[in-house]
Motif scaffolding. Sequence first.
Motif, mmCIF file in Angstrom:
data_model
loop_
_atom_site.group_PDB
_atom_site.id
_atom_site.type_symbol
_atom_site.label_atom_id
_atom_site.label_comp_id
_atom_site.label_asym_id
_atom_site.label_seq_id
_atom_site.Cartn_x
_atom_site.Cartn_y
_atom_site.Cartn_z
ATOM 1 N N THR A 256 -51.761 31.121 -115.133
ATOM 2 C CA THR A 256 -50.934 31.554 -116.257
ATOM 3 C C THR A 256 -51.647 31.501 -117.603
ATOM 4 O O THR A 256 -51.362 32.310 -118.490
ATOM 5 N N TRP B 62 -41.530 35.718 -116.751
ATOM 6 C CA TRP B 62 -42.969 35.462 -116.642
ATOM 7 C C TRP B 62 -43.265 34.074 -116.061
ATOM 8 O O TRP B 62 -43.974 33.930 -115.057
ATOM 9 N N GLN C 196 -41.090 38.778 -112.015
ATOM 10 C CA GLN C 196 -42.173 38.244 -112.841
ATOM 11 C C GLN C 196 -42.741 39.358 -113.716
ATOM 12 O O GLN C 196 -42.980 39.180 -114.903
ATOM 13 N N ARG C 197 -42.919 40.537 -113.117
ATOM 14 C CA ARG C 197 -43.478 41.666 -113.877
ATOM 15 C C ARG C 197 -42.561 42.095 -115.006
ATOM 16 O O ARG C 197 -43.002 42.441 -116.092
ATOM 17 N N TYR D 268 -43.007 39.619 -117.816
ATOM 18 C CA TYR D 268 -44.285 39.776 -118.517
ATOM 19 C C TYR D 268 -44.273 41.045 -119.363
ATOM 20 O O TYR D 268 -44.825 41.080 -120.467
ATOM 21 N N GLN E 88 -53.117 34.688 -118.663
ATOM 22 C CA GLN E 88 -52.063 35.667 -118.988
ATOM 23 C C GLN E 88 -51.559 35.446 -120.420
ATOM 24 O O GLN E 88 -51.290 36.401 -121.146
ATOM 25 N N GLY F 246 -42.640 33.234 -112.187
ATOM 26 C CA GLY F 246 -44.051 33.036 -111.818
ATOM 27 C C GLY F 246 -44.227 31.718 -111.069
ATOM 28 O O GLY F 246 -44.914 31.645 -110.048
#
Length: 330
Positions: free
Chosen positions: A248, A142, A178-179, A182, A251, A146
């Motif tokens: 961020t 993440w 990144q996905r 997360y 998020q 990111g």
Amino acid sequence: MYAQEVKSTGKGIKSLDEMEPDERAFQEKIDANIKIEPKDWMPEGYRKNLIRQISQHAHSEIVGQLPEGNWITRAPSLDRKAILLAKVQDEAGHGLYLYCAAETLGVSRDQMTEQLLAGKAKYSSIFNYPTLTWADIGAIGWLVDGAAIMNQVPIQRCSFGPYSRAMIRVCKEESFHQRQGYDIMMKLAAGTDEQKEMAQDALNRWWWPSLMMFGPPDAESVHSAQSMAWKIKMNTNDELRQKFVDQTVPQAEYLGLKVPDDDLKWNDEKDGYDFGEIDWAEFYEILKGNGPCNKERIGARQKAWTDGEWFREGLMAHAKKREARKVAAE
Ligand code: BYC
């Protein structure tokens, strides 16, 4: 435009009028967004600066495999293991594209490897922190990937052809990374109290080091002014750090986690967050080799190099044999 930039940086970069004809033609190409290719004329400083940045970037990808590789054998499910394995392999691929891009500038991969193994080459500070729990794998994907995307998307437009093209593929893969990170954080944050605590603890430990990834504050950045004039870098360190924070924080809120910064506050005027002071003493200690895992990381790369000697010798023997057969047939 270039002359204005020179005035505003005030760091002794030559104006177009002060340049020799070759250098001026080169700068005009850059200002017109024409890519520089390996066989084109380029100032020695441009070549050196690119080799420095690309090789550090390549080393970061290679050393960056280690903290996450640490969890491949302990991933909590077969799916998570397959995903993590693919991600770590992608990082090796990124390292290879980048070493190839640097090689077009006249440095060999062996030379770059030698510098890394001797502890002379830099790689990103972030990889000198330990991965203590599975949540760290989520936090790295993440936050670290990111931050990497935030930094590398603009480099797709940089002036050096091989570097900019390498970045296009790297950025596509970083988005998947990144996905996946997360996704791990979402699962943990919505899990048991213990899992949520683990996610919060990982955010607490990785937040500040992720902000350090963007490099020292602009006022202390040695290379930014020249690198931006040459479009090796498209944004300053502080610009990208600010964009990363702004992207961020929401998020983290969505996850129901708290960013570990009591000074974090939305600022309407600048249309972004104000955030607390980064511990730059910690950053510079890591750059000097005194981070929590610096020795372990270099030790792991040295061991991989020694352990792989038989394989490199085998490859060379095979290549030499093939070459000899070719010569005999001619
Ligand atoms: N860590 O003048 P400055 C990844 C050094 S890979 C260590 O601002 P510059 C990923 C800097 O090198 C992430 N050193 O430098 C991989 C310079 O020292 P030298 C890597 C740092 O180059 C696997 C000195 O401090 N990304 O994301 O203008 C898994 C002064 O700094 C750091 C890249 O390499 C740092 N954080 O700006 C997951 C991207 N920051 O060379 C993820 C390409 C600064 O004079 N690189 N230093 O001895 C860049 O964009 C720029 O090089 C930086 C620094 C923004 C990093």
